[in-house]
Design an enzyme around this catalytic site. Structure first.
Site, PDB file in Angstrom:
ATOM      1  N   HIS A   1       0.853  -1.187   0.000  1.00 20.41           N
ATOM      2  CA  HIS A   1       0.000   0.000   0.000  1.00 20.41           C
ATOM      3  C   HIS A   1       0.886   1.232   0.000  1.00 20.41           C
ATOM      4  CE1 HIS A   1      -3.574   2.351   1.065  1.00 20.41           C
ATOM      5  NE2 HIS A   1      -2.795   3.033   1.883  1.00 20.41           N
TER       6      HIS A   1
ATOM      7  N   ASP B   1     -14.011   2.402   9.899  1.00 23.05           N
ATOM      8  CA  ASP B   1     -13.030   3.323   9.311  1.00 23.05           C
ATOM      9  C   ASP B   1     -13.689   4.224   8.280  1.00 23.05           C
ATOM     10  OD1 ASP B   1     -10.312   4.350   8.598  1.00 23.05           O
ATOM     11  OD2 ASP B   1     -10.881   3.472   6.688  1.00 23.05           O
TER      12      ASP B   1
ATOM     13  N   ARG C   1     -13.279  12.580   9.815  1.00 21.23           N
ATOM     14  CA  ARG C   1     -11.956  13.214   9.954  1.00 21.23           C
ATOM     15  C   ARG C   1     -11.696  14.197   8.828  1.00 21.23           C
ATOM     16  NH1 ARG C   1      -8.238   8.473   9.610  1.00 21.23           N
ATOM     17  NH2 ARG C   1      -6.622  10.049   9.639  1.00 21.23           N
TER      18      ARG C   1
ATOM     19  N   SER D   1      -6.250   3.504  10.567  1.00 25.69           N
ATOM     20  CA  SER D   1      -7.122   3.548   9.392  1.00 25.69           C
ATOM     21  C   SER D   1      -6.539   2.699   8.264  1.00 25.69           C
ATOM     22  CB  SER D   1      -7.289   5.002   8.951  1.00 25.69           C
ATOM     23  OG  SER D   1      -7.879   5.093   7.680  1.00 25.69           O
TER      24      SER D   1
ATOM     25  N   LYS E   1      -7.920  -1.749   7.319  1.00 26.75           N
ATOM     26  CA  LYS E   1      -8.433  -2.234   6.026  1.00 26.75           C
ATOM     27  C   LYS E   1      -7.583  -3.395   5.503  1.00 26.75           C
ATOM     28  CE  LYS E   1      -8.416   2.052   4.701  1.00 26.75           C
ATOM     29  NZ  LYS E   1      -8.712   3.477   4.752  1.00 26.75           N
TER      30      LYS E   1
HETATM   31  N1  URA Z   1      -5.239   6.633   4.079  1.00 26.32           N
HETATM   32  C1  URA Z   1      -6.121   5.965   4.859  1.00 26.32           C
HETATM   33  O1  URA Z   1      -6.622   4.929   4.474  1.00 26.32           O
HETATM   34  N2  URA Z   1      -6.409   6.478   6.066  1.00 26.32           N
HETATM   35  C2  URA Z   1      -5.869   7.618   6.525  1.00 26.32           C
HETATM   36  O2  URA Z   1      -6.179   8.006   7.634  1.00 26.32           O
HETATM   37  C3  URA Z   1      -4.981   8.298   5.707  1.00 26.32           C
HETATM   38  C4  URA Z   1      -4.682   7.773   4.495  1.00 26.32           C
END
Ligand code: URA
Ligand code: CA
Length: 442
Positions: A81, A160, A167, A182, A186
């Site tokens: 990622h 999330d 956020r 966050s 995932k």
């Molecule tokens: N990418 C995400 O998935 N979450 C965040 O908080 C920032 C970037």
């Protein structure tokens, strides 16, 4: 348990208990807590922080707030990622290469966000390519081919999804515990067991300074350690686009040409570096040298390109684009941007270049915009290059003359020339994993 006391505790800088964290995460996922109380708690966390145990617990609770995939892919499910780059197509290069070396790459990717490109949008420029697959099909393709790249499933980490949306509009994105939990929630929900994260640093990146980026990386490595899922972080710069191509079909073309062995350069180097970490974390290679040799061989013997073809075919796309990139969508207006002055290219504004492509139609200006897969540009110069007046700096692929004119202006104003040779931009600064921080010069 009541949400007011949880907010009160974080306001007073106390560590939240596992029960308190589970309570508010469930309330976020199930919709039983209102936005204003969740927003107040997020701001308290943003201001007063969370310790490692709280952060790991938050990650675990968010991961478990929806479906938890436990995919049987015939090996360790690997994921990679990036926190968001420009001209950054490493996934399309490394997923097939790692698969060709025996890895199982299970990748849920995002769409483009602001000035950064998204792998899912890039893949959709391949005629017929499906990126919304049900979980069973996704897992079957990973098992059979070794890699599959799809969009983020809506069933995963719903807490999330809700908290991130809050956020975004409450000034609470820039919090290391909130970002780390966050991102990793995932990944854990999708079943990844070994994860390589590319943490971008620089203006326009989520983490503006190297110190912030290292802190985020160390936090994510620690969460992985506490929750028994190995995480490695690579810290890389985003002063300029990683590859030379910026735009969806153009980036697919560049990835294909790297896999064909025709193109060298930073995008290939960073993809091999990240891919090596994936093979090592999966236990498929002992060390950097062995991993790098295997990945390089998979370019030279065509095994990586063959895997990309298999993946595209399995996802309903036209595999022939791997042999003939002219089958990808092409823009009607192709023309060069010429240098107006001589000098050394000393700096480029990566964010401004990403935005230039976005304005051409390669990204969305609003959530509902439709992307033009064909448009973007190819940079012909990198930081550190000598440029003479009249040299080609970039080649525009635009939807029309007006768009090309605007892009030309935007690109030229994103470049800074100097009379003396500057040092080239750093690609990779450091590797952070359970062993600590290792400085990398690439
Ligand atoms: N990418 C995400 O998935 N979450 C965040 O908080 C920032 C970037
Ligand atoms: Ca064409």
């Amino acid at each position: 348990m009541d949400i007011l006391s949880v907010i009160e505790h974080k306001k007073k800088k106390m560590a939240l208990t596992k029960e308190e964290i589970r309570f508010f995460v469930q309330g976020a996922a199930e919709g039983t807590l209102p936005d204003y109380q969740l927003a107040a708690l997020l701001m308290a966390i943003r201001l007063n922080g969370m310790d490692m145990q709280e952060t790991a617990c938050l990650t675990d609770c968010m991961a478990r707030s929806g479906a938890m995939l436990q995919p049987d892919v015939g090996g360790i499910p690997l994921d990679k990622h990036s926190t968001g780059g420009v001209g950054d197509t490493t996934t399309l290069v490394l997923a097939p290469l790692v698969a060709a070396c025996g890895g199982k790459v299970l990748k849920m990717s995002g769409r483009g966000l602001g000035h950064t490109g998204g792998t899912v949008d890039k893949l959709e420029s391949i005629p017929g390519m499906q990126v919304e697959l049900d979980e069973e099909t996704f897992v079957n393709i990973v098992r059979q081919v070794g890699c599959c790249v799809v969009g983020q499933s809506k069933n995963l980490a719903p807490a999330d999804k809700r908290l991130y949306a809050l956020r975004d509009v409450t000034g609470t994105v820039d919090s290391v515990p909130l970002i780390a939990s966050s991102i990793l929630s995932k990944k854990f929900a999708s079943g990844a067991k070994a994860i390589v994260l590319d943490v971008k640093v620089g203006s326009g990146a989520l983490m503006p300074t190297l110190q912030d980026a290292v802190h985020l990386a160390q936090t994510m490595v620690q969460i992985g350690k506490i929750l028994s899922r190995p995480v490695s972080c690579v810290i890389s710069g985003m002063e300029e686009p990683l590859g030379s191509h910026v735009g969806n079909a153009l980036e697919v073309k560049e990835a294909v040409e790297i896999l064909q062995g025709k193109v060298q350069g930073p995008l290939k180097d960073v993809a091999l570096f990240l891919g090596s970490r994936m093979l090592i974390n999966a236990g498929l290679c002992e060390n950097e040298q062995e991993a790098n040799d295997k990945l390089t061989a998979a370019i030279e013997n065509g095994a990586g390109l063959a895997k990309l073809k298999e993946m595209i075919k399995a996802q309903g796309g036209l595999p022939d684009v791997c042999d003939d990139v002219s089958l990808l969508p092409t823009a009607p207006c192709i023309r060069p941007v010429l240098a107006k002055e001589s000098g050394w290219l000393a700096a480029t504004d990566g964010v401004a270049l990403g935005m230039a492509a976005q304005k051409m139609g390669a990204g969305r200006m609003t959530k509902d915009d439709i992307i033009d897969p064909a448009v973007g540009f190819i940079m012909k110069k990198r930081i550190g290059d000598r440029v003479e007046k009249g040299d080609e700096i970039a080649i525009l692929h635009a939807s029309g003359a007006a768009s090309a004119d605007e892009a030309e202006k935007n690109i030229l104003s994103a470049l800074t020339f100097s009379p003396s040779a500057p040092s080239p931009a750093r690609l990779i600064y450091a590797l952070v994993d359970e062993k600590g921080i290792q400085e990398i010069h690439l």
